[in-house]
Motif scaffolding. Structure first.
Motif, mmCIF file in Angstrom:
data_model
loop_
_atom_site.group_PDB
_atom_site.id
_atom_site.type_symbol
_atom_site.label_atom_id
_atom_site.label_comp_id
_atom_site.label_asym_id
_atom_site.label_seq_id
_atom_site.Cartn_x
_atom_site.Cartn_y
_atom_site.Cartn_z
ATOM 1 N N PHE A 1 26.646 10.942 20.360
ATOM 2 C CA PHE A 1 26.452 12.256 20.950
ATOM 3 C C PHE A 1 27.386 12.470 22.141
ATOM 4 N N GLN A 2 28.065 11.385 22.538
ATOM 5 C CA GLN A 2 29.010 11.492 23.654
ATOM 6 C C GLN A 2 30.398 11.797 23.087
ATOM 7 N N SER A 3 30.887 12.940 23.424
ATOM 8 C CA SER A 3 32.183 13.376 22.876
ATOM 9 C C SER A 3 33.354 12.636 23.490
ATOM 10 N N SER A 4 33.128 11.946 24.593
ATOM 11 C CA SER A 4 34.237 11.278 25.280
ATOM 12 C C SER A 4 34.633 9.961 24.631
ATOM 13 N N LEU A 5 33.814 9.434 23.755
ATOM 14 C CA LEU A 5 34.126 8.143 23.126
ATOM 15 C C LEU A 5 35.189 8.320 22.055
ATOM 16 N N LYS A 6 36.262 7.562 22.194
ATOM 17 C CA LYS A 6 37.353 7.640 21.231
ATOM 18 C C LYS A 6 37.064 6.728 20.034
ATOM 19 N N GLY A 7 37.495 7.155 18.890
ATOM 20 C CA GLY A 7 37.338 6.354 17.674
ATOM 21 C C GLY A 7 35.960 6.431 17.077
ATOM 22 N N VAL A 8 35.067 7.184 17.658
ATOM 23 C CA VAL A 8 33.706 7.322 17.140
ATOM 24 C C VAL A 8 33.465 8.797 16.850
ATOM 25 N N LYS A 9 32.977 9.063 15.642
ATOM 26 C CA LYS A 9 32.769 10.459 15.286
ATOM 27 C C LYS A 9 31.612 11.064 16.073
ATOM 28 N N ALA B 1 0.839 -1.196 0.000
ATOM 29 C CA ALA B 1 0.000 0.000 0.000
ATOM 30 C C ALA B 1 0.874 1.246 0.000
ATOM 31 N N LYS B 2 0.239 2.377 -0.232
ATOM 32 C CA LYS B 2 0.901 3.676 -0.150
ATOM 33 C C LYS B 2 0.198 4.527 0.902
ATOM 34 N N ILE B 3 0.991 5.124 1.768
ATOM 35 C CA ILE B 3 0.443 5.998 2.806
ATOM 36 C C ILE B 3 0.938 7.413 2.525
ATOM 37 N N ALA B 4 0.058 8.239 2.080
ATOM 38 C CA ALA B 4 0.436 9.607 1.715
ATOM 39 C C ALA B 4 0.970 10.368 2.919
ATOM 40 N N GLY B 5 2.135 10.992 2.745
ATOM 41 C CA GLY B 5 2.713 11.829 3.787
ATOM 42 C C GLY B 5 3.597 11.092 4.764
ATOM 43 N N LEU B 6 3.611 9.747 4.729
ATOM 44 C CA LEU B 6 4.394 9.010 5.729
ATOM 45 C C LEU B 6 5.886 9.207 5.522
ATOM 46 N N GLN B 7 6.347 9.136 4.297
ATOM 47 C CA GLN B 7 7.780 9.255 4.060
ATOM 48 C C GLN B 7 8.313 10.598 4.571
ATOM 49 N N GLU B 8 7.607 11.682 4.300
ATOM 50 C CA GLU B 8 8.042 12.996 4.764
ATOM 51 C C GLU B 8 8.053 13.051 6.281
ATOM 52 N N PHE B 9 7.076 12.403 6.892
ATOM 53 C CA PHE B 9 7.023 12.366 8.360
ATOM 54 C C PHE B 9 8.229 11.617 8.920
ATOM 55 N N LEU B 10 8.571 10.496 8.301
ATOM 56 C CA LEU B 10 9.717 9.711 8.788
ATOM 57 C C LEU B 10 11.021 10.476 8.633
ATOM 58 N N LEU B 11 11.153 11.190 7.536
ATOM 59 C CA LEU B 11 12.396 11.925 7.304
ATOM 60 C C LEU B 11 12.573 13.099 8.262
ATOM 61 N N GLN B 12 11.517 13.493 8.931
ATOM 62 C CA GLN B 12 11.583 14.604 9.876
ATOM 63 C C GLN B 12 11.901 14.152 11.300
ATOM 64 N N VAL B 13 11.972 12.829 11.506
ATOM 65 C CA VAL B 13 12.336 12.326 12.839
ATOM 66 C C VAL B 13 13.738 12.816 13.187
ATOM 67 N N HIS B 14 13.887 13.377 14.408
ATOM 68 C CA HIS B 14 15.166 13.966 14.815
ATOM 69 C C HIS B 14 15.232 13.978 16.339
ATOM 70 N N PRO B 15 16.422 13.785 16.898
ATOM 71 C CA PRO B 15 16.552 13.813 18.372
ATOM 72 C C PRO B 15 16.059 15.122 18.986
ATOM 73 N N SER B 16 16.072 16.182 18.215
ATOM 74 C CA SER B 16 15.649 17.470 18.751
ATOM 75 C C SER B 16 14.154 17.509 19.046
ATOM 76 N N GLN B 17 13.404 16.551 18.516
ATOM 77 C CA GLN B 17 11.966 16.507 18.794
ATOM 78 C C GLN B 17 11.710 16.244 20.275
ATOM 79 N N ASP B 18 12.612 15.519 20.900
ATOM 80 C CA ASP B 18 12.531 15.253 22.341
ATOM 81 C C ASP B 18 13.949 14.973 22.825
ATOM 82 N N PRO B 19 14.696 16.002 23.189
ATOM 83 C CA PRO B 19 16.111 15.853 23.559
ATOM 84 C C PRO B 19 16.344 14.861 24.682
#
Length: 827
Positions: A352-360, A317-335
């Protein structure tokens, strides 16, 4: 009170059993709190396997399940923005992580129902804060969730749990689903396997309610379709590496070329990893809906194993608007939400932890539009659409309930009664068991022009259709990546053979036995051979019945031709003798032989020779009556003539003086004797033909492979009376001729009559056992032979000596020569 005690008991048990698993799940956030939540006037609960647990070290966010959760949120937000559905009422949600296991699912259920954020507390509230629950993706987890929710009559709508056991209204009174039951899928798979002629298959399943129940139904349906399962192995979600290795070894060693995989999403991953290690290839995979449209399996990594797979999937099936909704998911929605951060970190391989070495370091500026994974891929919205339908089913039920002014406890009844259409036009409703309409698409894994694997719809299944039309296939549109494999335990038995079970083997393992004579099988793999109708017989190939050969003594065959020739030769020879006698009719020899009786005897012998012709040819009503009557009357006439001649000879030669002559009345006596002897036989024949005449009869008893067309006597008594009367006349004639054997040597006709009667009697005495024991047309041949042999015996014994004198020794054909010896004695 009782509900409260039961719930508290369950809490205590779960608290003890879940200590280890709780610590495990807490590595990815506290499972006692919702992963995602939002308050509202109406609360809908959700339970999704956002974290899967096959091996602890590889536990990560399940992008597909996280998409399901976000689809639920999307549907709720869409409803909140809809002014016609639940107007002026806000819908909220609480989504828990079921961790793909029953114990976390239990914790999630208690958290949703209790209405407290702390799931395991010392007390429980009396009323749930959620009006319905969406989830879970696993049948085993859903069973637990449904059983707990059922206590409080809270509806549970699953988007992915297909176990047929969930349709049991006694055990799951508040359960609904937007995906068909495996009761139908398992049968559809059995029909699919039968469609391709795969009667020997292997099977592997998830060791849970989904796999065990689904495979049990498949095996039951497959057995009914004549399909055998060589092996059926199970893989548990927590199976060790050694256990998975053993399962793959069983598959590798099996002879089945088709593997039916009734596996959950995660167990399929474990099986494929081990299959790669053991280089398992060359199998035709038949998949369940759980994995058959899983995009992450279409990578080059698994292509050599799964390429060409086929199975049933939920309608796309196709769900109109779902793809755009998924692409807007972001940690800033609920920090503060840990699952959004974790999802982001795993998606972009950062932290998001700056203390981890070897991980960007995650900057937050990354874009999901640059990512292609199961979360962002909306090209195959099948299960996500089920989540979408489930949310709308709750909304429509709540809308109907509020419109009727009923309490929130009545939502269960209103969900049962929902019947609406989505914007796409798809209808949503539930039957009395809480199941939707069972329809599937048949999907085949094929390569497109770019070399990528795509899911091509090649057929469909609709359980609402009857009379064997549930399964349809667009056969003309199928392009297989290789020739459809042959997967059988034994090669098919061709027409003309039947299957014979091999002791100790499944029914699909058999040997092919040729059909017996008179039996056929006109299809492959016939279980039994069918006997031909009575007048038909099997061909050499035993695949069709043809009319039996009708056998009778015909003029065209060698035996019939020879007997006809002898019959005509005998009749011709008799006519020649008659001509000779007629030519020499004024000579003493002919006169002394009683020319009247001699000509009558020759006529009867001609009839005897010719009556044998009535025994040759196809029997008919007229020929059957004619042959026996002609035979009986002709021989009665013949023997009556001989008997009368014998009596005449005896009377003539027993006279005391030469002057004595035959009385004048002797001529009339001769005629009376012949007529009387023949008339009795005619009378017997008339009675026989009147009461039980002979008739044509198809004898199928003696020779099963052919029909012997013969004349049934009608009455055996009539036949044996006719034959017995002839024998009686012959016996009287023999006795009288024997007594007259010492008459004058120059013309001792009684001696020749004696010889002829001896031959006649010997022939017919021999005829009786030969007639009884001869088969088919040889019975007729024996009777004809007896007629010809006795006729030739009479002709030669009585008339050959006279013809010899008439033609070769005319000097003996004088009155003096014939009466010479008697005259000498008188002088």
């Amino acid at each position: 009170m009782y509900v409260y005690i039961s719930l508290m008991s369950l809490v205590v048990i779960m608290e003890i059993l879940a200590e280890e698993e709780t610590a495990f799940c807490e590595m990815w956030g506290n499972p006692e709190f919702p992963l995602l939540s939002k308050s509202g006037d109406i609360m809908i609960g959700g339970a999704f396997s956002v974290h899967s647990q096959i091996v602890v070290s590889s536990l990560s966010v399940n992008f597909r399940e996280f998409r399901f959760a976000q689809t639920m949120i999307f549907a709720i937000e869409e409803i909140n923005n809809n002014s016609s559905l639940l107007p002026n009422i806000s819908v909220g949600y609480k989504i828990f992580d079921s961790c793909g296991s029953t114990l976390p699912s239990t914790r999630a259920a208690l958290g949703l129902i209790n209405g407290q954020e702390r799931t395991f507390g010392k007390s429980c509230s009396g009323q749930s804060t959620v009006h319905a629950i969406i989830g879970t993706s696993e049948s085993s987890s859903t069973i637990v969730l449904s059983q707990i929710a059922g206590i409080f009559q809270i509806p549970v709508i699953s988007h992915f749990s297909t176990c047929a056991c969930l349709s049991n209204r006694k055990e799951h009174p508040s359960f609904f689903r937007t995906i068909p039951s495996d009761y139908y899928q398992s049968r559809a798979l059995a029909q699919l396997v039968k469609h391709f002629g795969w009667t020997w298959v292997g099977a592997v399943r998830s060791d849970n309610d989904y796999g065990n129940n689904g495979m049990a139904t498949f095996i039951e349906a497959a057995t009914q379709e004549g399909i055998c399962v060589e092996y059926s192995e199970a893989i548990a979600r927590t199976a060790s590496k050694e256990q998975v290795e053993r399962v793959v070894r069983v598959i590798t060693r099996g002879t089945a070329k088709v593997l039916v995989a009734f596996l959950s999403y995660d167990e399929m991953d474990a099986l494929l990893e081990e299959s790669l290690r053991q280089n398992l290839t060359g199998l035709q995979w038949v998949g369940s809906e759980s994995w058959i449209t899983a995009h992450h399996l279409t990578t080059m990594k698994y292509s050599n194993i799964l390429y060409g797979s086929i199975g049933f999937a939920i309608k796309k099936a196709k769900i109109a608007g779902l793809q755009e909704f998924l692409l807007q998911v972001h940690p800033s929605q609920d920090p503060q939400n840990h699952i959004l951060k974790e999802f982001w970190e795993e998606t972009f391989g950062c932290s998001f932890q700056s203390s981890l070495k070897g991980v960007k370091q995650c900057s937050g500026s990354e874009s999901l539009r640059d990512i292609k994974n199961p979360f962002t891929d909306v090209s195959e919205l099948r299960i996500s659409n089920n989540v979408y339908k489930a949310v709308y089913a709750v909304a429509h039920a709540m809308h109907s309930m509020l419109k009727c002014g009923e309490k929130s406890e009545e939502v269960l009844k209103h969900i049962q009664d929902v019947n609406f259409s989505l914007r796409s036009g798809e209808k949503v409703y539930f039957d009395e068991r809480g199941d939707p309409a069972a329809t599937y698409q048949l999907v085949n894994w094929q390569r497109n022009s770019a070399g990528d694997i795509v899911f091509v719809v090649v057929g469909s299944y609709d359980a609402s259709l009857q009379n064997g039309k549930e399964f349809t296939m667009n056969g003309l549109n199928i392009t297989w990546y290789f020739i459809v494999p042959v997967s059988v335990c034994s090669e098919s038995c061709p027409p003309g053979f039947r299957q014979a079970m091999i002791k100790g083997k499944p029914i699909c393992c058999f040997s092919c036995i040729p059909c017996a004579a008179g039996e056929i099988s006109n299809s492959t793999n016939s279980a039994e051979c069918s006997p031909c109708p009575l007048e038909y017989w099997s061909t050499e190939d035993h695949n069709i019945c043809v009319p039996k050969v009708v056998e009778f003594l015909s003029y065209e065959e060698t035996m019939g031709t020879l007997l006809t020739a002898f019959s005509l030769f005998g009749a011709s020879l008799t006519l020649v003798v008659s001509f000779v006698f007629f030519w020499f009719r004024h000579t003493p020899l002919v006169k002394a032989s009683n020319s009247e009786l001699s000509f009558l005897l020759l006529l009867s012998l001609t009839l005897c020779f010719l009556c044998s012709l009535t025994f040759i040819g196809q029997p008919t009503d007229s020929s059957c009556m004619l042959r026996h009557v002609a035979f009986g009357i002709a021989f009665a006439l013949c023997i009556s003539c001989i008997l009368t001649k014998t009596i005449t000879v005896v009377i003539a030669f027993k006279a005391r003086t030469p002057a004595n002559t035959v009385p004048q009345c002797l001529a009339s006596y001769q005629r009376s004797g012949v007529v009387g002897g023949t008339f009795l036989q005619v009378l017997v024949c008339v009675v026989w033909l009147t009461l039980a005449p002979p008739f044509p009869y198809k004898n199928t008893v003696y020779a099963a492979e052919r029909i012997i067309l013969e004349c049934n006597l009608g009455s055996s008594i009539g036949f044996w009376v006719v034959l017995g009367y002839i024998g009686l006349l012959a016996m009287l004639c023999l006795i009288l001729a024997f007594l007259a054997r010492k008459l004058p040597d120059n013309f001792n006709e009684a001696k020749f009559i004696t010889f002829s009667m001896l031959i006649f009697s010997a022939v017919w005495v021999t005829f009786i056992p030969a007639y009884v024991s001869s088969p088919g047309k040889f019975t007729v041949a024996v009777e004809i032979f007896a007629i010809l042999a006795s006729s030739f015996g009479l002709l030669f014994c009585i008339f050959a000596p006279k013809c010899y004198i008439l033609l070769l020794k005319p000097e003996r054909n004088t009155k003096n020569h014939m009466m010479g010896r008697n005259m000498q004695k008188q002088f």
